[in-house]
Scaffold this motif. Structure first.
Motif, mmCIF file in Angstrom:
data_model
loop_
_atom_site.group_PDB
_atom_site.id
_atom_site.type_symbol
_atom_site.label_atom_id
_atom_site.label_comp_id
_atom_site.label_asym_id
_atom_site.label_seq_id
_atom_site.Cartn_x
_atom_site.Cartn_y
_atom_site.Cartn_z
ATOM 1 N N GLY A 132 19.021 78.269 -40.628
ATOM 2 C CA GLY A 132 18.800 77.527 -39.401
ATOM 3 C C GLY A 132 19.407 76.136 -39.431
ATOM 4 N N THR A 133 19.962 75.714 -38.307
ATOM 5 C CA THR A 133 20.448 74.362 -38.103
ATOM 6 C C THR A 133 19.977 73.907 -36.723
ATOM 7 O OG1 THR A 133 22.523 74.940 -36.981
ATOM 8 C CG2 THR A 133 22.529 75.028 -39.395
ATOM 9 N N ASN A 134 20.444 72.749 -36.276
ATOM 10 C CA ASN A 134 20.107 72.339 -34.906
ATOM 11 C C ASN A 134 21.177 72.781 -33.916
ATOM 12 O OD1 ASN A 134 22.063 70.520 -35.787
ATOM 13 N ND2 ASN A 134 21.245 68.832 -34.580
ATOM 14 N N ASP A 135 22.060 73.649 -34.368
ATOM 15 C CA ASP A 135 23.147 74.173 -33.527
ATOM 16 C C ASP A 135 23.031 75.691 -33.489
ATOM 17 O OD1 ASP A 135 25.666 74.673 -32.290
ATOM 18 O OD2 ASP A 135 26.598 74.845 -34.273
ATOM 19 N N THR A 136 22.839 76.260 -32.323
ATOM 20 C CA THR A 136 22.632 77.701 -32.209
ATOM 21 C C THR A 136 23.837 78.483 -32.723
ATOM 22 O OG1 THR A 136 21.197 77.334 -30.293
ATOM 23 C CG2 THR A 136 22.025 79.565 -30.619
ATOM 24 N N ALA A 137 25.033 78.079 -32.331
ATOM 25 C CA ALA A 137 26.234 78.800 -32.774
ATOM 26 C C ALA A 137 26.387 78.728 -34.288
ATOM 27 C CB ALA A 137 27.468 78.232 -32.082
ATOM 28 N N GLY A 146 24.148 90.317 -48.129
ATOM 29 C CA GLY A 146 23.066 91.152 -48.649
ATOM 30 C C GLY A 146 21.686 90.541 -48.614
ATOM 31 N N ALA A 147 21.513 89.402 -47.932
ATOM 32 C CA ALA A 147 20.170 88.824 -47.822
ATOM 33 C C ALA A 147 19.235 89.797 -47.105
ATOM 34 C CB ALA A 147 20.229 87.499 -47.068
ATOM 35 N N GLY A 148 17.940 89.724 -47.443
ATOM 36 C CA GLY A 148 16.972 90.615 -46.831
ATOM 37 C C GLY A 148 16.380 90.089 -45.549
ATOM 38 N N ALA A 149 16.495 88.765 -45.337
ATOM 39 C CA ALA A 149 15.953 88.136 -44.134
ATOM 40 C C ALA A 149 16.560 86.753 -44.027
ATOM 41 C CB ALA A 149 14.430 88.059 -44.190
ATOM 42 N N ALA A 150 16.380 86.141 -42.856
ATOM 43 C CA ALA A 150 16.826 84.770 -42.635
ATOM 44 C C ALA A 150 15.629 83.907 -42.274
ATOM 45 C CB ALA A 150 17.874 84.706 -41.527
ATOM 46 N N LEU A 151 15.574 82.728 -42.856
ATOM 47 C CA LEU A 151 14.566 81.724 -42.537
ATOM 48 C C LEU A 151 15.237 80.704 -41.615
ATOM 49 C CD1 LEU A 151 11.674 80.598 -43.244
ATOM 50 C CD2 LEU A 151 12.826 79.257 -45.026
ATOM 51 N N VAL A 152 14.767 80.613 -40.369
ATOM 52 C CA VAL A 152 15.472 79.832 -39.348
ATOM 53 C C VAL A 152 14.558 78.731 -38.825
ATOM 54 C CG1 VAL A 152 16.763 79.924 -37.190
ATOM 55 C CG2 VAL A 152 16.755 81.910 -38.717
ATOM 56 N N THR A 153 14.955 77.487 -39.050
ATOM 57 C CA THR A 153 14.137 76.352 -38.663
ATOM 58 C C THR A 153 14.136 76.114 -37.157
ATOM 59 O OG1 THR A 153 13.779 73.977 -39.007
ATOM 60 C CG2 THR A 153 16.051 74.716 -38.949
ATOM 61 N N VAL A 154 13.022 75.559 -36.683
ATOM 62 C CA VAL A 154 13.016 74.966 -35.344
ATOM 63 C C VAL A 154 14.099 73.883 -35.340
ATOM 64 C CG1 VAL A 154 11.680 73.502 -33.781
ATOM 65 C CG2 VAL A 154 10.589 75.453 -34.914
ATOM 66 N N PRO A 155 14.960 73.843 -34.322
ATOM 67 C CA PRO A 155 16.058 72.868 -34.334
ATOM 68 C C PRO A 155 15.559 71.432 -34.497
ATOM 69 C CG PRO A 155 16.420 74.485 -32.618
ATOM 70 C CD PRO A 155 15.029 74.722 -33.148
ATOM 71 N N TYR A 156 16.232 70.703 -35.385
ATOM 72 C CA TYR A 156 15.858 69.333 -35.689
ATOM 73 C C TYR A 156 16.789 68.353 -34.966
ATOM 74 C CZ TYR A 156 19.507 70.670 -38.982
ATOM 75 O OH TYR A 156 20.657 71.180 -39.528
ATOM 76 N N TYR A 157 16.381 67.133 -34.902
ATOM 77 C CA TYR A 157 17.136 66.005 -34.341
ATOM 78 C C TYR A 157 17.339 66.105 -32.831
ATOM 79 C CZ TYR A 157 20.269 62.039 -34.089
ATOM 80 O OH TYR A 157 20.821 60.824 -33.770
ATOM 81 N N SER A 158 17.882 67.232 -32.327
ATOM 82 C CA SER A 158 18.094 67.358 -30.887
ATOM 83 C C SER A 158 16.791 67.577 -30.119
ATOM 84 C CB SER A 158 19.071 68.505 -30.589
ATOM 85 O OG SER A 158 18.670 69.686 -31.244
ATOM 86 N N LYS A 159 15.739 68.038 -30.812
ATOM 87 C CA LYS A 159 14.403 68.181 -30.222
ATOM 88 C C LYS A 159 14.413 68.924 -28.886
ATOM 89 C CE LYS A 159 11.672 64.658 -30.391
ATOM 90 N NZ LYS A 159 11.151 63.264 -30.230
#
Length: 300
Positions: free
Chosen positions: A84-89, A102-115
């Motif tokens: 996860g980043t603060n940029d969707t793309a 080969g990762a089993g899952a992704a941990l995606v943060t709530v976007p930071y800074y741009s709020k």
């Protein structure tokens, strides 16, 4: 435990540090850390998180770390890649790359800074979830993002098929009762792990497990299994270490603890600095206490 989602994680997922040597990722040390974690019985590895100094990692380094961890884990535990980043793309690109590696899952943060607002967050996660086949764990950490998911947003995210979990790193972030069967609920706080798991939480994204994977894993398993007496004994034994590591998962402190226990280079990248001397002393004292006072039936 949510029964209809794709990914199943156990009680302990280690937020793994990234070892450096001469300002490069130390792949040999990373391989040893992964093998140690797996043999100690943790249930998963989260890589490229803030504990891994993710803001300082290049895309090439992220790929090398994920590839290495997947290779050494060899299917014994899932590797969860923080994408996860603060940029969707940009988050979509990193998630697709993690899937290919080969990762089993992704941990995606709530976007930071741009709020973004709540609707912006929902659309952010929806776009990422439709761009790959990886199960997603939403990472809600208001101390880093300055915003928090509402109950209504959580409910909307639960309707997105590939969003399988919610990792909460804030005080009072309780899962509403009507959503508990729809998410794998994870806490990012070692200190409150016992009450969180006893009250129905599913697992811990653990910083302390870098240092003592067997003990933290045993504590989490005992709490999740309802063995409160054993969990309390382990919690009390680990409390000085948890206090010395701090609540924020500071990589410099974790790395110093690993330097003392395994000889890992304690180097971190700017803007982080190595741990202060008083912190180093506290870590050394906590580790000495652990090595001197064994716990019946558990090998450190």
């Amino acid at each position: 435990m949510p029964g209809d989602k794709a990914l199943r994680l156990g009680a302990t997922t280690t937020a793994l540090i990234t070892p450096f040597r001469d300002d490069k990722v130390d792949i040999g040390a990373l391989e040893r850390l992964v093998e140690r974690q797996v043999l100690a019985g943790v249930d998963g590895l989260a890589v490229c998180t803030p504990t891994a100094e993710s803001p300082t990692l290049t895309i090439a380094e992220r790929s090398e770390i994920i590839r290495t961890c997947v290779r050494i884990a060899a299917g014994r535990v899932p590797v969860v890649a923080a994408t996860g980043t603060n940029d969707t793309a940009g988050s979509i690109e990193l998630t697709r790359r993690a899937e290919a590696l080969g990762a089993g899952a992704a941990l995606v943060t709530v976007p930071y800074y741009s709020k973004p607002g709540q609707n912006g967050m929902i659309n952010h996660f929806r776009q990422i979830a439709t761009a790959s086949r990886l199960p997603l764990i939403v990472y809600d950490d208001p101390s880093r993002t300055a915003t928090r998911l509402t109950e209504q947003t959580m409910a909307a995210l639960a309707d997105i098929p590939l969003i399988v979990g919610l990792a909460s790193c804030c005080d009072g972030c309780e899962m509403p009762a009507h959503l508990r069967g729809r998410f794998h609920h994870i806490s990012g706080d070692d200190a409150s792990a016992v009450p969180f798991l006893v009250s129905g939480g599913h697992g811990i994204l653990s910083t302390g497990a870098n240092v003592q994977p067997r003990l933290f894993g045993s504590m989490h398993q005992a709490a999740r299994g309802g063995n409160l007496a054993a969990a309390r004994v382990l919690h009390d034994r680990l409390l000085p270490l948890m206090r010395s590591l701090g609540a924020d998962g500071d990589p410099s402190i974790v790395k110093y603890a690993l330097h003392l226990t395994l000889g890992i280079d304690p180097a971190v990248r700017l803007p982080l600095l190595q741990a202060d001397r008083e912190v180093e002393i506290a870590i050394a004292d906590a580790l000495a206490d652990l090595s001197c006072g064994g716990i019946p039936g558990i090998s450190i």
